[in-house]
Design a protein around this motif. Structure first.
Motif, PDB file in Angstrom:
ATOM      1  N   ASP A 297       0.831  -1.205   0.000  1.00  0.00           N
ATOM      2  CA  ASP A 297       0.000   0.000   0.000  1.00  0.00           C
ATOM      3  C   ASP A 297       0.866   1.256   0.000  1.00  0.00           C
ATOM      4  OD1 ASP A 297       0.800  -0.541   2.617  1.00  0.00           O
ATOM      5  OD2 ASP A 297      -1.096   0.078   3.511  1.00  0.00           O
ATOM      6  N   ARG A 298       1.931   1.237   0.773  1.00  0.00           N
ATOM      7  CA  ARG A 298       2.831   2.388   0.826  1.00  0.00           C
ATOM      8  C   ARG A 298       3.534   2.589  -0.526  1.00  0.00           C
ATOM      9  NH1 ARG A 298       3.995   4.142   5.742  1.00  0.00           N
ATOM     10  NH2 ARG A 298       3.703   2.086   6.603  1.00  0.00           N
ATOM     11  N   LEU A 299       3.983   1.481  -1.130  1.00  0.00           N
ATOM     12  CA  LEU A 299       4.650   1.574  -2.433  1.00  0.00           C
ATOM     13  C   LEU A 299       3.677   2.069  -3.504  1.00  0.00           C
ATOM     14  CD1 LEU A 299       6.735  -1.743  -2.356  1.00  0.00           C
ATOM     15  CD2 LEU A 299       7.600   0.590  -2.106  1.00  0.00           C
ATOM     16  N   TRP A 300       2.461   1.530  -3.482  1.00  0.00           N
ATOM     17  CA  TRP A 300       1.431   1.940  -4.439  1.00  0.00           C
ATOM     18  C   TRP A 300       1.171   3.438  -4.302  1.00  0.00           C
ATOM     19  CZ3 TRP A 300      -3.285   4.240  -4.787  1.00  0.00           C
ATOM     20  CH2 TRP A 300      -4.068   3.961  -5.903  1.00  0.00           C
ATOM     21  N   LEU A 301       1.040   3.898  -3.077  1.00  0.00           N
ATOM     22  CA  LEU A 301       0.785   5.324  -2.832  1.00  0.00           C
ATOM     23  C   LEU A 301       1.968   6.186  -3.281  1.00  0.00           C
ATOM     24  CD1 LEU A 301      -0.884   5.038   0.681  1.00  0.00           C
ATOM     25  CD2 LEU A 301      -2.011   5.828  -1.404  1.00  0.00           C
TER      26      LEU A 301
ATOM     27  N   LEU B 203      -6.327   8.979  -2.327  1.00  0.00           N
ATOM     28  CA  LEU B 203      -5.437   7.991  -2.958  1.00  0.00           C
ATOM     29  C   LEU B 203      -5.539   6.644  -2.250  1.00  0.00           C
ATOM     30  CD1 LEU B 203      -2.108   9.805  -3.868  1.00  0.00           C
ATOM     31  CD2 LEU B 203      -3.527   8.437  -5.374  1.00  0.00           C
ATOM     32  N   HIS B 204      -5.571   6.671  -0.921  1.00  0.00           N
ATOM     33  CA  HIS B 204      -5.663   5.443  -0.140  1.00  0.00           C
ATOM     34  C   HIS B 204      -6.990   4.733  -0.412  1.00  0.00           C
ATOM     35  CE1 HIS B 204      -5.646   3.135   3.820  1.00  0.00           C
ATOM     36  NE2 HIS B 204      -4.597   2.704   3.150  1.00  0.00           N
ATOM     37  N   ARG B 205      -8.058   5.500  -0.594  1.00  0.00           N
ATOM     38  CA  ARG B 205      -9.361   4.935  -0.923  1.00  0.00           C
ATOM     39  C   ARG B 205      -9.307   4.219  -2.275  1.00  0.00           C
ATOM     40  NH1 ARG B 205     -13.176   5.722  -4.137  1.00  0.00           N
ATOM     41  NH2 ARG B 205     -12.330   7.637  -4.977  1.00  0.00           N
TER      42      ARG B 205
ATOM     43  N   HIS C  34      -7.596   0.898  -1.941  1.00  0.00           N
ATOM     44  CA  HIS C  34      -8.466  -0.128  -1.367  1.00  0.00           C
ATOM     45  C   HIS C  34      -9.555  -0.571  -2.336  1.00  0.00           C
ATOM     46  CE1 HIS C  34      -7.022  -1.041   2.611  1.00  0.00           C
ATOM     47  NE2 HIS C  34      -6.609   0.205   2.683  1.00  0.00           N
ATOM     48  N   GLU C  35     -10.004   0.313  -3.195  1.00  0.00           N
ATOM     49  CA  GLU C  35     -10.974  -0.090  -4.215  1.00  0.00           C
ATOM     50  C   GLU C  35     -10.376  -1.150  -5.126  1.00  0.00           C
ATOM     51  OE1 GLU C  35     -12.372   3.347  -6.327  1.00  0.00           O
ATOM     52  OE2 GLU C  35     -13.745   3.919  -4.720  1.00  0.00           O
ATOM     53  N   GLU C  36      -9.114  -0.963  -5.514  1.00  0.00           N
ATOM     54  CA  GLU C  36      -8.440  -1.954  -6.363  1.00  0.00           C
ATOM     55  C   GLU C  36      -8.286  -3.282  -5.632  1.00  0.00           C
ATOM     56  OE1 GLU C  36      -4.794  -0.716  -8.221  1.00  0.00           O
ATOM     57  OE2 GLU C  36      -5.720   1.085  -9.072  1.00  0.00           O
ATOM     58  N   LYS C  37      -7.890  -3.201  -4.351  1.00  0.00           N
ATOM     59  CA  LYS C  37      -7.734  -4.413  -3.548  1.00  0.00           C
ATOM     60  C   LYS C  37      -9.071  -5.115  -3.353  1.00  0.00           C
ATOM     61  CE  LYS C  37      -4.603  -5.384   0.127  1.00  0.00           C
ATOM     62  NZ  LYS C  37      -3.993  -5.033   1.383  1.00  0.00           N
ATOM     63  N   ASP C  38     -10.110  -4.339  -3.093  1.00  0.00           N
ATOM     64  CA  ASP C  38     -11.449  -4.901  -2.896  1.00  0.00           C
ATOM     65  C   ASP C  38     -11.938  -5.600  -4.160  1.00  0.00           C
ATOM     66  OD1 ASP C  38     -11.423  -3.920  -0.337  1.00  0.00           O
ATOM     67  OD2 ASP C  38     -12.827  -2.273  -0.727  1.00  0.00           O
ATOM     68  N   HIS C  39     -11.623  -5.032  -5.308  1.00  0.00           N
ATOM     69  CA  HIS C  39     -12.035  -5.639  -6.581  1.00  0.00           C
ATOM     70  C   HIS C  39     -11.444  -7.045  -6.708  1.00  0.00           C
ATOM     71  CE1 HIS C  39     -13.360  -5.814 -10.727  1.00  0.00           C
ATOM     72  NE2 HIS C  39     -12.143  -6.178 -11.074  1.00  0.00           N
ATOM     73  N   LYS C  40     -10.166  -7.192  -6.348  1.00  0.00           N
ATOM     74  CA  LYS C  40      -9.519  -8.507  -6.413  1.00  0.00           C
ATOM     75  C   LYS C  40     -10.161  -9.481  -5.415  1.00  0.00           C
ATOM     76  CE  LYS C  40      -5.099  -6.672  -7.951  1.00  0.00           C
ATOM     77  NZ  LYS C  40      -3.715  -6.388  -7.581  1.00  0.00           N
ATOM     78  N   ALA C  41     -10.498  -8.974  -4.231  1.00  0.00           N
ATOM     79  CA  ALA C  41     -11.128  -9.827  -3.220  1.00  0.00           C
ATOM     80  C   ALA C  41     -12.504 -10.286  -3.681  1.00  0.00           C
ATOM     81  CB  ALA C  41     -11.226  -9.085  -1.890  1.00  0.00           C
ATOM     82  N   VAL C  42     -13.255  -9.391  -4.298  1.00  0.00           N
ATOM     83  CA  VAL C  42     -14.591  -9.746  -4.790  1.00  0.00           C
ATOM     84  C   VAL C  42     -14.492 -10.796  -5.897  1.00  0.00           C
ATOM     85  CG1 VAL C  42     -16.608  -8.858  -6.036  1.00  0.00           C
ATOM     86  CG2 VAL C  42     -15.708  -7.613  -4.058  1.00  0.00           C
TER      87      VAL C  42
END
Length: 162
Positions: free
Chosen positions: A32-36, A124-126, A129-137
């Protein structure tokens, strides 16, 4: 025929091992830190980000989502102690990511809101998490709802055992 307790013990060990791997990877995960860092345009944020904990980012998100929120409400929303929230908000204030306000007739209660710099980071953090949530879904969609209900029920009960 193997003993039922042996089968349950093997399943318990598999579950514990998986949960442990998840917890370790989350604790050590800097994705998350690297992505940001790759997406931050503001030099001040690039300097601040390495000094922010994951909890700080999540507190910032809660304040961003609930402008004018009190510390006790942040603690309740995140499942943190009031002391932990005080420590995190103090750091966020020092880094000019949030500001605090008090009502003239009630100086006891403090209300938090994000600064423009804090809003940029929270947004940006939101998105992260949207990208991460998409993978989880996508993963969850590969299971039927009844199976997911069993897993969710099990994990909730396991959490209450601790």
């Amino acid at each position: 025929m193997p003993d039922m307790n042996d089968d349950l013990l093997q399943l318990k060990n598999r579950i514990e091992k998986s949960i442990y791997q998840i917890l370790v990877s989350e604790a050590e995960d800097d994705s998350d830190r690297l992505w940001l860092m790759e997406r931050i345009s503001d030099d001040r944020l690039k300097k601040l980000l390495p000094r922010l904990s994951v909890s700080s980012l999540h507190v910032l998100d809660v304040i961003y989502a609930h402008d004018g929120i009190k510390g006790i409400d942040i603690a309740r929303e995140m499942g943190l102690t009031k002391g932990a929230v005080s420590k995190i908000t103090r750091k966020l204030l020092e880094q000019d990511l949030i500001r605090k306000n008090q009502l003239p007739d009630n100086l006891k209660e403090i209300y938090y809101s994000v600064t423009p710099l804090g809003a940029e980071l929270a947004e940006l953090h939101r998105v992260f998490h949207e990208e991460k949530d998409h993978k989880a879904v996508e993963l969850l969609a590969s299971f039927d709802e009844a199976s997911l209900e069993i897993v969710a029920d099990f994990l909730e009960k396991l959490a209450r055992l601790r």
